[in-house]
Design a protein around this motif. Structure first.
Motif, short mmCIF file in Angstrom:
data_model
loop_
_atom_site.label_atom_id
_atom_site.label_comp_id
_atom_site.label_asym_id
_atom_site.label_seq_id
_atom_site.Cartn_x
_atom_site.Cartn_y
_atom_site.Cartn_z
N GLU A 19 111.56 44.44 114.39
CA GLU A 19 110.53 43.39 114.48
C GLU A 19 110.94 42.21 113.62
O GLU A 19 111.29 42.38 112.45
CB GLU A 19 109.17 43.91 113.99
CG GLU A 19 108.32 44.55 115.05
CD GLU A 19 106.89 44.77 114.56
OE1 GLU A 19 106.58 44.40 113.39
OE2 GLU A 19 106.09 45.31 115.33
N VAL A 20 110.92 41.03 114.21
CA VAL A 20 111.15 39.80 113.45
C VAL A 20 109.78 39.19 113.16
O VAL A 20 109.09 38.73 114.08
CB VAL A 20 112.03 38.81 114.23
CG1 VAL A 20 112.23 37.53 113.43
CG2 VAL A 20 113.38 39.45 114.55
N GLN A 21 109.38 39.23 111.90
CA GLN A 21 108.07 38.73 111.49
C GLN A 21 108.27 37.40 110.76
O GLN A 21 109.01 37.33 109.77
CB GLN A 21 107.39 39.74 110.57
CG GLN A 21 107.26 41.13 111.17
CD GLN A 21 106.93 42.20 110.13
OE1 GLN A 21 106.84 41.92 108.94
NE2 GLN A 21 106.75 43.44 110.60
N VAL A 22 107.61 36.36 111.26
CA VAL A 22 107.77 35.01 110.70
C VAL A 22 106.40 34.50 110.25
O VAL A 22 105.43 34.56 111.00
CB VAL A 22 108.37 34.04 111.73
CG1 VAL A 22 108.61 32.67 111.09
CG2 VAL A 22 109.68 34.59 112.28
N GLN A 23 106.36 34.00 109.03
CA GLN A 23 105.10 33.47 108.48
C GLN A 23 105.37 32.16 107.76
O GLN A 23 106.39 32.02 107.06
CB GLN A 23 104.47 34.48 107.51
CG GLN A 23 103.09 34.08 107.01
CD GLN A 23 102.46 35.15 106.13
OE1 GLN A 23 103.17 35.91 105.46
NE2 GLN A 23 101.14 35.24 106.14
N LEU A 24 104.46 31.19 107.94
CA LEU A 24 104.51 29.92 107.22
C LEU A 24 103.52 30.00 106.07
O LEU A 24 102.33 30.19 106.26
CB LEU A 24 104.15 28.76 108.16
CG LEU A 24 105.04 28.61 109.41
CD1 LEU A 24 104.56 27.43 110.25
CD2 LEU A 24 106.49 28.43 109.02
N LEU A 86 112.71 31.76 117.88
CA LEU A 86 111.49 31.85 118.69
C LEU A 86 110.30 32.29 117.87
O LEU A 86 109.17 31.84 118.08
CB LEU A 86 111.71 32.81 119.86
CG LEU A 86 112.67 32.32 120.95
CD1 LEU A 86 112.86 33.38 122.02
CD2 LEU A 86 112.15 31.03 121.58
N GLY A 87 110.54 33.17 116.91
CA GLY A 87 109.44 33.56 116.01
C GLY A 87 108.95 32.38 115.19
O GLY A 87 107.73 32.21 114.98
N LEU A 88 109.89 31.56 114.74
CA LEU A 88 109.51 30.37 113.96
C LEU A 88 108.76 29.37 114.83
O LEU A 88 107.74 28.79 114.41
CB LEU A 88 110.77 29.74 113.37
CG LEU A 88 110.58 28.45 112.55
CD1 LEU A 88 109.55 28.64 111.44
CD2 LEU A 88 111.92 28.02 111.97
N ALA A 91 105.27 30.59 115.28
CA ALA A 91 104.46 30.36 114.08
C ALA A 91 104.07 28.89 113.96
O ALA A 91 102.99 28.57 113.43
CB ALA A 91 105.23 30.81 112.83
N MET A 92 104.92 28.00 114.48
CA MET A 92 104.61 26.57 114.45
C MET A 92 103.67 26.16 115.60
O MET A 92 103.20 25.02 115.65
CB MET A 92 105.91 25.77 114.56
CG MET A 92 106.83 25.92 113.36
SD MET A 92 108.53 25.31 113.69
CE MET A 92 108.20 23.61 114.19
N GLY A 93 103.43 27.07 116.55
CA GLY A 93 102.55 26.76 117.67
C GLY A 93 103.24 26.08 118.82
O GLY A 93 102.58 25.63 119.77
N VAL A 94 104.57 26.00 118.80
CA VAL A 94 105.31 25.35 119.89
C VAL A 94 105.34 26.24 121.13
O VAL A 94 105.32 25.75 122.27
CB VAL A 94 106.74 24.99 119.43
CG1 VAL A 94 107.56 24.40 120.57
CG2 VAL A 94 106.69 24.05 118.25
#
Length: 502
Positions: A19-24, A86-88, A91-94
């Protein structure tokens, strides 16, 4: 919000879920990747940053945290670039994170946003199918991924094209499986002058997938006969072709998704290291013995290999697998190979010719042949002496039989074996053991008596005894005999190495 996308980590021929988990996170701008990542994964930060910038987007002025879970599983390779990107973006909503939930994602990113190939896509596609998901991968590897069958494959040329596809704009065409190559034609057995005994041994080796050692002076045709072997072996069936392709995919040797039905033929130089032959290195890549899986491993000038390197083949030849143990990983690769070896009788190569032999003969022959250990020789089913080619032999017309005629007999023998061994787990006579060996390879009364007498006279080990039975079973198959007879046992014994005499 935490955006989660799926990818894989490779451990041998196994693809494990990651799992690639991305958080801002509010705070000073930073980009951190955690989760036991190697240097290539750590460098993905710059590739992801450049690829996103190439689309005219900028990273938010926040702390970007990327976690690769499970954290105790080693992560290696550049294929983590695309899932991190893609995870980033999710997270950015793109891009909608839910649109990514049904895919396993792999691919390397260029600074301009292009997707570059990375090893192991076929394994990722098979894993995605087992998980009930689709696969997102680079366009160049779409044909390779399509061989997994039954899953949705999105093969994108670049990051922008992939985003447009996910948003329903500019949909990408589903890739088709790559071509099936028949491989380049090798030399024909008609090119071999004389050497009828050696050619007979080669046919037996091909029919039962037995290991073969040819001993003879230089220029006798040992290497030529070994090169003829792929031309008489039956082509890979679909299941075997997939097994071979999985190994090649991990090694990054599957260009254009092209599969081949020709059995692998690997011929490493005698300077090859142990890691090159059995696998290893920093990322534990498959070695020559695994790249030759379901095919032929040809070792020319056998005594010139380092002794420790040769002895490392003992376990793979016995079990059909090779296990590479490292401090951070324990990887097993398939290695069901047919070993074909060639060697000179001594260092000068002219032991049998008093006019050409060196002054140290025959002592030099004993020293030279002692470089190959007894346990390794015991694992070689057929030992054949290859005589020097005379000038008269070279003037002879081509042989009446070539590779096509021999291949037909080999294919018939293999078909008999496949029917006989269905449901046993064995594919060829070389894999017979235990109850299956006793059931199908027991000779008649006369053959059993001859074998018992020869076992005592030749001081055969239990392994040698078993291999005699396997070879005799193959000789019987070539003769069209259901029962292993005395004549078949006698021929099998003629190819067995005698104990040295003092």
């Amino acid at each position: 919000m935490v955006a989660i996308v799926s990818t894989v980590a490779y451990l041998g021929l196994e693809a494990r879920s990651v799992e690639v988990q991305v958080q801002l996170i509010p705070g000073l701008p930073a980009f951190n990747v955690v989760g036991l990542a190697d240097k290539a994964v750590g460098e993905s930060r710059e590739r992801v940053r450049g690829a996103i910038a190439s689309m005219g987007l900028s990273l938010p002025p926040k702390r970007i945290a990327v976690n690769l879970s499970p954290a105790d599983l080693p992560k290696e390779g550049s294929h983590f670039d695309l899932p991190i990107a893609l995870g980033l973006l999710a997270a950015m909503g793109v891009v909608d994170a839910e649109a990514l939930a049904d895919y396993v994602i792999v691919g390397e990113l260029g600074l301009d946003g292009r997707l570059a190939p990375s090893p192991g896509v076929l394994l990722a596609a098979i894993h995605a199918g087992a998980e009930g998901k689709g696969l997102i991968c680079p366009a160049a590897q779409g044909p390779e991924a399509a061989w997994s069958g039954g899953i949705e494959v999105v093969a994108a040329p670049d990051l922008l094209g992939l985003l447009n596809h996910l948003k329903g704009q500019g949909l990408l065409a589903a890739p088709q499986p790559g071509a099936v190559s028949e491989g380049a034609a090798g030399p024909d057995l008609r090119q071999v002058k004389g050497q009828e005994v050696a050619k007979r041994a080669l046919e037996i080796a091909a029919a039962g997938s037995h290991n073969l050692l040819m001993v003879g002076p230089p220029g006798a045709g040992k290497s030529l006969m070994a090169a003829c072997l792929p031309g008489i072996l039956p082509p890979l069936d679909p299941a075997e072709a997939l097994e071979v392709s999985m190994v090649q995919s991990v090694a990054g040797a599957l260009p254009g998704g092209t599969l081949t039905r020709t059995r692998p033929f690997r011929s490493p130089h005698h300077s090859a290291s142990m890691a090159a032959l059995t696998g290893g290195g920093l990322k534990v890549k498959p070695g020559e013995v695994s790249l030759a899986h379901m095919g032929v491993l040809f070792l020319d000038e056998l005594p010139e290999f380092q002794r420790a390197v040769l002895d490392s083949l003992r376990q793979p030849l016995e079990t059909g697998t090779v296990s590479v143990a490292r401090a951070n990983a324990h990887v097993t690769y398939p290695a069901r190979v047919q070993l074909i070896a060639a060697m000179n009788p001594c260092r000068c190569g002219h032991l049998g010719d008093a006019s050409l032999a060196c002054a140290r003969a025959p002592r030099c022959a004993a020293d030279y042949q002692a470089k190959v250990s007894g346990p390794l020789l015991d694992r070689i089913d057929l030992h054949v002496e290859v005589e020097a080619v005379s000038a008269l032999d070279l003037t002879l017309p081509p042989a009446a039989e070539g590779s096509a005629e021999v291949a037909a007999r080999v294919a018939a023998a293999r078909a008999v074996q496949s029917a006989r061994l269905a449901g046993t787990g064995a594919r060829t006579n070389a894999e017979l053991e235990g109850e299956v060996l006793e059931r199908f390879a027991s000779p008649d009364e006369a053959g059993r008596a001859l074998l018992a007498q020869a076992a005592a006279a030749m001081k055969l080990s239990a392994r040698g005894y078993t291999r005699i039975l396997r070879v005799a079973r193959t000789i019987a198959d070539l003769a069209g005999s259901e029962q292993v007879m005395r004549i078949h046992v006698a021929e099998a014994l003629s190819y067995r190495r005698r104990p040295p005499t003092n």
